[in-house]
Scaffold this motif. Structure first.
Motif, mmCIF file in Angstrom:
data_model
loop_
_atom_site.group_PDB
_atom_site.id
_atom_site.type_symbol
_atom_site.label_atom_id
_atom_site.label_comp_id
_atom_site.label_asym_id
_atom_site.label_seq_id
_atom_site.Cartn_x
_atom_site.Cartn_y
_atom_site.Cartn_z
ATOM 1 N N LYS A 1 1.487 8.862 -5.083
ATOM 2 C CA LYS A 1 0.762 10.109 -5.381
ATOM 3 C C LYS A 1 1.653 10.857 -4.336
ATOM 4 O O LYS A 1 1.046 12.039 -4.586
ATOM 5 C CB LYS A 1 -0.840 9.524 -5.292
ATOM 6 N N ALA A 2 2.440 10.132 -3.881
ATOM 7 C CA ALA A 2 2.278 12.013 -2.590
ATOM 8 C C ALA A 2 3.493 12.940 -2.576
ATOM 9 O O ALA A 2 2.303 14.192 -2.593
ATOM 10 C CB ALA A 2 3.561 10.737 -1.159
ATOM 11 N N PRO A 3 4.096 13.082 -3.782
ATOM 12 C CA PRO A 3 4.709 11.982 -4.291
ATOM 13 C C PRO A 3 6.215 12.185 -3.184
ATOM 14 O O PRO A 3 6.900 12.847 -2.959
ATOM 15 C CB PRO A 3 5.213 12.980 -5.999
ATOM 16 N N VAL B 1 -2.581 23.809 -10.125
ATOM 17 C CA VAL B 1 -3.616 23.596 -9.791
ATOM 18 C C VAL B 1 -4.267 22.873 -8.480
ATOM 19 O O VAL B 1 -3.925 22.354 -7.335
ATOM 20 C CB VAL B 1 -4.255 25.085 -9.331
ATOM 21 N N LEU B 2 -4.766 21.103 -9.606
ATOM 22 C CA LEU B 2 -5.498 20.650 -8.924
ATOM 23 C C LEU B 2 -4.370 19.523 -8.484
ATOM 24 O O LEU B 2 -4.633 18.850 -7.512
ATOM 25 C CB LEU B 2 -7.334 20.287 -9.633
ATOM 26 N N LEU B 3 -3.639 18.952 -9.291
ATOM 27 C CA LEU B 3 -3.107 18.389 -9.052
ATOM 28 C C LEU B 3 -1.807 18.701 -8.087
ATOM 29 O O LEU B 3 -1.596 18.061 -6.738
ATOM 30 C CB LEU B 3 -1.907 18.761 -10.743
ATOM 31 N N ALA B 4 -1.294 19.879 -7.682
ATOM 32 C CA ALA B 4 -1.281 19.928 -6.900
ATOM 33 C C ALA B 4 -1.865 20.242 -5.064
ATOM 34 O O ALA B 4 -1.274 19.906 -4.219
ATOM 35 C CB ALA B 4 0.223 21.081 -6.930
ATOM 36 N N GLY B 5 -3.103 21.090 -5.567
ATOM 37 C CA GLY B 5 -3.892 21.517 -4.393
ATOM 38 C C GLY B 5 -4.308 19.963 -3.862
ATOM 39 O O GLY B 5 -4.711 20.329 -2.727
ATOM 40 N N VAL B 6 -4.480 18.952 -5.060
ATOM 41 C CA VAL B 6 -5.793 18.105 -4.432
ATOM 42 C C VAL B 6 -4.994 16.654 -4.595
ATOM 43 O O VAL B 6 -5.046 15.932 -4.164
ATOM 44 C CB VAL B 6 -7.188 18.074 -5.044
ATOM 45 N N LEU B 7 -4.755 16.537 -5.595
ATOM 46 C CA LEU B 7 -4.193 15.047 -6.073
ATOM 47 C C LEU B 7 -3.152 14.544 -5.351
ATOM 48 O O LEU B 7 -3.128 13.654 -4.666
ATOM 49 C CB LEU B 7 -3.643 14.967 -7.777
ATOM 50 N N LEU B 8 -2.163 15.187 -4.734
ATOM 51 C CA LEU B 8 -0.891 14.814 -4.070
ATOM 52 C C LEU B 8 -1.751 14.799 -2.978
ATOM 53 O O LEU B 8 -0.920 14.107 -1.805
ATOM 54 C CB LEU B 8 0.406 16.474 -3.669
ATOM 55 N N LYS B 9 -2.250 15.337 -2.077
ATOM 56 C CA LYS B 9 -3.071 14.905 -0.804
ATOM 57 C C LYS B 9 -3.495 13.146 -0.443
ATOM 58 O O LYS B 9 -3.035 12.829 0.683
ATOM 59 C CB LYS B 9 -3.923 16.207 -0.210
ATOM 60 N N MET B 10 -3.983 13.372 -2.028
ATOM 61 C CA MET B 10 -4.597 11.178 -1.255
ATOM 62 C C MET B 10 -3.533 10.750 -1.184
ATOM 63 O O MET B 10 -3.790 9.777 -0.113
ATOM 64 C CB MET B 10 -5.224 11.187 -2.741
ATOM 65 N N GLY B 11 -2.032 10.580 -1.242
ATOM 66 C CA GLY B 11 -1.181 9.675 -1.171
ATOM 67 C C GLY B 11 -1.212 9.291 0.930
ATOM 68 O O GLY B 11 -1.055 9.100 1.435
ATOM 69 N N THR B 12 -1.018 10.966 1.142
ATOM 70 C CA THR B 12 -0.333 11.329 2.641
ATOM 71 C C THR B 12 -1.841 10.850 3.604
ATOM 72 O O THR B 12 -1.452 10.463 4.434
ATOM 73 C CB THR B 12 -0.377 12.486 3.034
ATOM 74 N N TYR B 13 -2.392 11.511 3.269
ATOM 75 C CA TYR B 13 -4.479 11.242 3.534
ATOM 76 C C TYR B 13 -3.850 9.472 3.920
ATOM 77 O O TYR B 13 -5.097 9.325 4.977
ATOM 78 C CB TYR B 13 -5.104 11.675 3.057
ATOM 79 N N ILE C 1 0.946 -1.331 0.072
ATOM 80 C CA ILE C 1 0.000 0.348 -0.056
ATOM 81 C C ILE C 1 0.622 1.134 0.119
ATOM 82 O O ILE C 1 0.260 2.114 -1.140
ATOM 83 C CB ILE C 1 -0.795 0.359 1.425
ATOM 84 N N GLY C 2 2.171 0.864 0.884
ATOM 85 C CA GLY C 2 3.042 2.232 0.847
ATOM 86 C C GLY C 2 3.613 2.663 -0.688
ATOM 87 O O GLY C 2 3.462 3.831 -0.963
ATOM 88 N N ILE C 3 3.823 1.651 -1.475
ATOM 89 C CA ILE C 3 4.486 1.988 -2.594
ATOM 90 C C ILE C 3 3.105 2.678 -3.174
ATOM 91 O O ILE C 3 3.825 3.855 -4.196
ATOM 92 C CB ILE C 3 5.010 0.538 -3.317
ATOM 93 N N GLY C 4 2.297 2.242 -3.699
ATOM 94 C CA GLY C 4 0.812 3.207 -4.314
ATOM 95 C C GLY C 4 0.780 4.650 -3.595
ATOM 96 O O GLY C 4 0.416 5.585 -3.889
#
Length: 524
Positions: free
Chosen positions: A239-241, A262-274, A232-235
């Protein structure tokens, strides 16, 4: 806080998740008869503003209705059986960890839709563009609201296709290669992550994230936890990145349209750390403890690597792309988030969650500003921008220059602005990591991370000096200052960056009780 019944809260959360998906489908339909005489492009872009605006208002009402005295409690929950044979449920809920990310997603998507209405994207059909942005919003909101591992994976995957097309169809030079690199990296990581999620669900007998967090790994052997955390951590790290799985990010940001960046940096990257905080920390704590020092090591390498890459791009004559520089800065900033999570302490994890929100606000603003500079000069090359502004953006477009400087000093972590608290708390967490983790190793990580803050200040100040400072040249064409629609789209990010910096308790008061309970053994 306002008094809202539980059933209304349930409806609001389901509404926030479902409406963007319905709006995406509606965007592809023919325009209503009343709009036939108007520009169909403007009509569908207005539809995007309306849908994202309604979602933002609903998310704000949801936040106001949250029981702020008990932010560790899952609220607005919906729990319906979906696939009984696998015990997969449509389980939604929010707490003090997920609510800020939900609000950030709703806000940034609305601001992107508003910006696109006044500055339509150059490329194929605006219908497809609006539908993809709404689909992206729906998938991201679902990722932060679902409480079932299978649903989390489906929501996690939903955002990949719209972002791929936003880059491939509306991006700039090199967009096809960047889009393929993005989709291949993230899909490969997701396949590995799915195996880990299935392993946990099968071995624990449930995919319910609340039940798994409450169990706190007691039904999983240490070896199962180690394998699951690795997969799971690799996946999530892709995304984190996390360095060295970050190499898709600079290309994607450089090629993406402004809204996509804006959406890639502001939102999508957060899905990995979340995912690290919501799934791995409470569900597999023993397995996570095994990998925590390695995660911290990769995090601090990312901090230094990202900063050095930015310094290289910022130097005169390097032909460094400003969007690429901000992308590499994200590798460094997200390194602080991962470092905080790796400490497995309330201080570090709270710092990571705070830094998540701060990065979304500040980097979202920076990508908006770079997009505006490209609209005015036709380039994001630093040497070209410095020449076009005469090195004196302050003198030629003072509001634009002031906002760029504000974004830079916020990003470098100036006290009093949002960027300061998250990174400071992540470093404090490294000073005294959780029991079972080597304090000596984390003190080394702390020192390296602290040095990274100096490098961050160095490259951002170089950018400000090169682009903003100097005497304006008289032979250059006129440079437009901030326009009305830009002011409307950027002001909320500036205000929230200041408010979060001056009043960190607004975020920490939400996240801390939830983090304390999560680390102690789950979420009720």
């Amino acid at each position: 806080m306002i008094g809202i019944s539980g059933s209304v809260m349930q409806f609001l959360l389901a509404f926030v998740v479902a409406v963007p998906l319905l709006g995406a489908a509606a965007a592809l339909l023919p325009a209503p008869p009343g709009l036939k005489g108007r520009s169909p492009e403007q009509a569908v872009l207005r539809h995007g503003v309306t849908v994202t605006g309604v979602v933002l208002v609903a998310a704000i009402v949801l936040a106001l209705g949250l029981d702020h005295d008990h932010p560790s409690k899952m609220q607005a929950t919906t729990d319906i059986s979906w696939i009984p044979a696998l015990d997969v449920r449509i389980h939604l809920g929010i707490d003090g960890i997920s609510l800020p990310l939900l609000l950030l997603t709703a806000l940034l998507t609305f601001l992107c839709a508003l910006y696109s209405y006044f500055k339509p994207p150059t490329g194929p059909s605006p219908k497809a563009f609006t539908a993809l942005v709404l689909l992206l919003e729906g998938g991201t909101l679902a990722s932060f609201a679902v409480l079932d591992l299978v649903l989390f994976f489906l929501a996690f995957e939903t955002v990949l296709i719209p972002m791929y097309f936003l880059i491939a169809r509306w991006g700039g030079e090199g967009r096809t290669r960047a889009a393929w690199k993005f989709i291949l990296y993230t899909l490969l990581g997701s396949v590995i992550m799915l195996l880990g999620l299935l392993l946990i669900g099968i071995k624990a007998g449930t995919f319910d994230m609340v039940a798994l967090a409450t169990d706190n790994g007691r039904s999983l052997t240490t070896s199962v936890q180690v394998i699951a955390v690795l997969a799971i951590g690799i996946g999530l790290a892709v995304k984190a990145p996390m360095w060295p799985l970050h190499s898709w990010l600079p290309d994607a940001h450089t090629a993406a349209p402004t809204v996509g960046s804006v959406l890639l940096a502001g939102v999508l990257l957060k899905m990995g750390t979340y995912g690290f905080v919501r799934i791995l920390l409470p569900v597999a704590p023993d397995g996570f403890r095994v990998f925590a020092p390695y995660l911290a090591a990769f995090a601090v390498v990312g901090i230094i690597y990202g900063s050095l890459a930015c310094l290289s791009l910022a130097r005169r004559g390097a032909k460094g792309d400003l969007k690429r520089l901000i992308a590499y800065s994200s590798v460094g900033h997200m390194g602080f988030v991962l470092l905080g999570i790796s400490t497995m302490t309330p201080t570090g994890v709270n710092g990571a969650l705070f830094a998540n929100i701060a990065h979304g606000l500040i980097t979202g603003l920076l990508f908006f500003l770079v997009g505006a500079l490209k609209d005015r000069t036709g380039s994001t090359d630093l040497d070209t921008l410095a020449a076009h502004s005469g090195g004196a953006l302050y003198g030629r477009a003072p509001r634009l220059g002031g906002l760029l400087a504000f974004g830079a000093v916020a990003s470098l972590g100036l006290p009093g602005l949002a960027g300061f608290w998250g990174e400071m708390l992540a470093l404090f967490g490294a000073f005294q990591p959780a029991a079972g983790l080597s304090r000596a190793a984390y003190l080394v990580f702390l020192a390296i991370g602290a040095f990274g803050t100096l490098l961050t200040a160095a490259y951002l100040l170089v950018v400000v000096r090169r682009v903003c400072m100097g005497d304006p040249r008289q032979d250059l064409p006129e440079l437009a200052d901030v326009r009305g629609y830009e002011f409307a789209a950027w002001t909320p990010l500036v205000v929230l960056t200041v408010l979060a910096g001056l009043w960190p308790r607004a975020l920490l008061g939400l996240s801390d009780p939830a983090v304390q309970q999560l680390l102690a053994g789950g979420t009720r």
